[in-house]
Design a protein around this motif. Structure first.
Motif, PDB file in Angstrom:
ATOM      1  N   TYR A 251       0.863  -1.204  -0.016  1.00  0.00           N
ATOM      2  CA  TYR A 251      -0.055  -0.123  -0.086  1.00  0.00           C
ATOM      3  C   TYR A 251       0.839   1.255  -0.008  1.00  0.00           C
ATOM      4  CZ  TYR A 251      -4.473  -2.621   0.786  1.00  0.00           C
ATOM      5  OH  TYR A 251      -5.187  -3.660   0.662  1.00  0.00           O
ATOM      6  N   VAL A 252       0.486   2.130  -0.864  1.00  0.00           N
ATOM      7  CA  VAL A 252       1.452   3.446  -0.958  1.00  0.00           C
ATOM      8  C   VAL A 252       0.766   4.378   0.172  1.00  0.00           C
ATOM      9  CG1 VAL A 252      -0.140   4.345  -2.843  1.00  0.00           C
ATOM     10  CG2 VAL A 252       2.079   5.373  -2.230  1.00  0.00           C
ATOM     11  N   LEU A 253       1.423   4.707   1.170  1.00  0.00           N
ATOM     12  CA  LEU A 253       0.960   5.447   2.381  1.00  0.00           C
ATOM     13  C   LEU A 253       0.973   6.963   1.899  1.00  0.00           C
ATOM     14  CD1 LEU A 253       1.860   3.234   5.355  1.00  0.00           C
ATOM     15  CD2 LEU A 253      -0.322   3.117   4.104  1.00  0.00           C
ATOM     16  N   GLY A 254       2.188   7.141   1.399  1.00  0.00           N
ATOM     17  CA  GLY A 254       2.469   8.256   1.170  1.00  0.00           C
ATOM     18  C   GLY A 254       3.537   8.766  -0.099  1.00  0.00           C
ATOM     19  N   ALA A 255       3.816  10.054  -0.348  1.00  0.00           N
ATOM     20  CA  ALA A 255       4.392  10.498  -1.521  1.00  0.00           C
ATOM     21  C   ALA A 255       5.263  11.544  -0.895  1.00  0.00           C
ATOM     22  CB  ALA A 255       3.870  11.051  -2.516  1.00  0.00           C
ATOM     23  N   VAL A 256       7.023  11.087  -1.326  1.00  0.00           N
ATOM     24  CA  VAL A 256       7.748  12.051  -0.587  1.00  0.00           C
ATOM     25  C   VAL A 256       7.514  13.452  -0.878  1.00  0.00           C
ATOM     26  CG1 VAL A 256      10.285  12.661  -0.621  1.00  0.00           C
ATOM     27  CG2 VAL A 256       9.584  10.271  -0.675  1.00  0.00           C
ATOM     28  N   SER A 257       7.508  14.689   0.170  1.00  0.00           N
ATOM     29  CA  SER A 257       7.278  15.869  -0.078  1.00  0.00           C
ATOM     30  C   SER A 257       8.300  16.834   0.135  1.00  0.00           C
ATOM     31  CB  SER A 257       5.913  16.302   0.782  1.00  0.00           C
ATOM     32  OG  SER A 257       5.319  17.556   0.356  1.00  0.00           O
ATOM     33  N   TYR A 258       8.779  17.039   1.478  1.00  0.00           N
ATOM     34  CA  TYR A 258       9.845  17.990   1.914  1.00  0.00           C
ATOM     35  C   TYR A 258      10.488  17.441   3.290  1.00  0.00           C
ATOM     36  CZ  TYR A 258       6.781  20.184   5.465  1.00  0.00           C
ATOM     37  OH  TYR A 258       6.254  20.390   6.419  1.00  0.00           O
ATOM     38  N   GLY A 259      11.536  18.201   3.351  1.00  0.00           N
ATOM     39  CA  GLY A 259      12.301  17.986   4.597  1.00  0.00           C
ATOM     40  C   GLY A 259      13.425  18.593   4.829  1.00  0.00           C
ATOM     41  N   PRO A 260      14.062  18.668   5.947  1.00  0.00           N
ATOM     42  CA  PRO A 260      15.347  19.521   6.142  1.00  0.00           C
ATOM     43  C   PRO A 260      16.462  19.053   5.364  1.00  0.00           C
ATOM     44  CG  PRO A 260      14.517  18.717   8.467  1.00  0.00           C
ATOM     45  CD  PRO A 260      13.729  17.674   7.336  1.00  0.00           C
ATOM     46  N   ASN A 273      -3.945   8.655   1.825  1.00  0.00           N
ATOM     47  CA  ASN A 273      -5.429   8.344   2.270  1.00  0.00           C
ATOM     48  C   ASN A 273      -6.369   9.762   2.412  1.00  0.00           C
ATOM     49  OD1 ASN A 273      -7.164   8.352   5.127  1.00  0.00           O
ATOM     50  ND2 ASN A 273      -7.579   6.414   3.611  1.00  0.00           N
ATOM     51  N   GLY A 274      -5.499  10.982   2.614  1.00  0.00           N
ATOM     52  CA  GLY A 274      -6.393  12.047   2.669  1.00  0.00           C
ATOM     53  C   GLY A 274      -6.629  12.801   1.615  1.00  0.00           C
ATOM     54  N   PHE A 275      -6.206  12.094   0.376  1.00  0.00           N
ATOM     55  CA  PHE A 275      -6.683  12.202  -0.913  1.00  0.00           C
ATOM     56  C   PHE A 275      -7.371  11.262  -1.917  1.00  0.00           C
ATOM     57  CE2 PHE A 275      -3.193  14.920   0.511  1.00  0.00           C
ATOM     58  CZ  PHE A 275      -3.579  16.173   0.296  1.00  0.00           C
ATOM     59  N   ILE A 276      -8.003  10.296  -1.130  1.00  0.00           N
ATOM     60  CA  ILE A 276      -8.475   9.214  -1.762  1.00  0.00           C
ATOM     61  C   ILE A 276      -9.689   9.481  -2.709  1.00  0.00           C
ATOM     62  CG2 ILE A 276      -9.951   7.076  -1.421  1.00  0.00           C
ATOM     63  CD1 ILE A 276      -6.860   6.500  -1.117  1.00  0.00           C
ATOM     64  N   ASN A 277     -10.605  10.533  -2.344  1.00  0.00           N
ATOM     65  CA  ASN A 277     -11.612  10.740  -3.122  1.00  0.00           C
ATOM     66  C   ASN A 277     -11.106  11.555  -4.334  1.00  0.00           C
ATOM     67  OD1 ASN A 277     -13.554   9.554  -1.283  1.00  0.00           O
ATOM     68  ND2 ASN A 277     -13.683  11.339  -0.198  1.00  0.00           N
TER      69      ASN A 277
END
Length: 288
Positions: A251-260, A273-277
């Motif tokens: 399952y793909v839970l996330g996509a790399v976005s940003y960081g230090p 999951n927050g963008f499933i719809n």
């Protein structure tokens, strides 16, 4: 590995890729996608913990291959095919999930998606030109809020080295994306800020949490990659998958976005999951 391999990040304390090192809270000027600047232009800022030799690791990760991560693809402008730029996740034979900052400002005809490759320099695998790019309408390049995008391509041929990852519904999310769980991030991003980008696919498993302040103040619908012995994604990993196995599926839970900028932990990942719809509305692909 490093976050956005969008070769376009500046030396500001935070990169748009995954996460790097300190617990700094990204500011509009610091939270730039690592994919935005050439790797060579990135410098380490801030104070990072002292670590031993990173050798050629993803930042304390290991070399892997597309048989282990068959859902991993590279997302690259046609002018940058020889190097790393961003990663993505195959969620159907014709749709790829990535970060909005990886495709921001690019036309579909200029972007290429490659699947089934272990090494960026190889001529094997499957190469497709993007037919359509859909950025989230509320994507904010200053804060990295809603840092998610979809790319439509002509169908990939699925097989042992090219397979789709499943999208997490609420039930799976409640099991896999909780404090105390771990997930694996993969890509061709830098093994540390300032280092050259590797050509071999790498991966690293990190502890994650959808809540808490480990990664500082961050946008809604994101996952924090908690600190664990400096393990992290880095520039060039942006858009790539943060995934976990469950009931025989990845399952793909996330996509790399940003960081230090230091790429030593505390990376931030867009929470799928927050963008499933939104994903279902645009692709017809439902959570599993």
């Amino acid at each position: 590995m490093f976050k956005p391999l969008h070769a376009a990040l500046t030396a500001l304390g935070i990169l748009a890729l995954s996460a790097c090192s300190t617990q700094s809270t990204p500011t509009p000027e610091a939270a730039l996608p690592a994919a935005a600047l050439p790797a060579e232009s990135l410098t380490v800022t801030g104070t990072a913990p002292a670590f031993g030799d990173l050798s050629s690791q993803i930042v304390y990760g290991t070399v892997t291959n597309v048989t282990n991560r068959p859902y991993q693809v590279s997302v690259t402008p046609s002018t940058e095919l020889a190097g790393g730029w961003c990663g993505g996740t195959l969620i159907s034979s014709t749709w790829v999930l990535t970060a909005a900052h990886c495709v921001d400002g690019y036309s579909a005809s200029s972007m290429r998606v490659r699947a089934g490759i272990n090494n960026l320099t190889t001529s094997t695998g499957q190469l497709r030109t993007a037919a359509q790019i859909i950025k989230h309408p509320s994507y904010n390049p200053s804060t990295y809020a809603n840092d998610i995008a979809l790319i439509r391509v002509s169908a990939f041929t699925l097989g042992s080295t090219v397979q789709t990852a499943a999208l997490p519904g609420n039930a799976v999310e409640a099991i896999l994306d909780v404090n105390g769980k771990s997930a694996t991030v993969s890509g061709w991003g830098k093994t540390e800020t300032g280092a050259s980008s590797p050509t071999a696919l790498r991966e690293v498993t990190i502890p994650i949490t959808p809540t808490g302040s480990d990664c500082g103040t961050r946008p809604a619908n994101t996952i924090c990659g908690k600190y664990s012995s400096g393990k992290d994604s880095c520039n060039g990993d942006s858009g790539g998958p943060l995934a976990a196995p469950y009931n025989g599926k990845f399952y793909v839970l996330g996509a790399v976005s940003y960081g230090p900028a230091e790429c030593r932990g505390y990376g931030v990942y867009t929470r799928v999951n927050g963008f499933i719809n939104w994903i279902a509305q645009n692709t017809g692909i439902a959570a599993q």
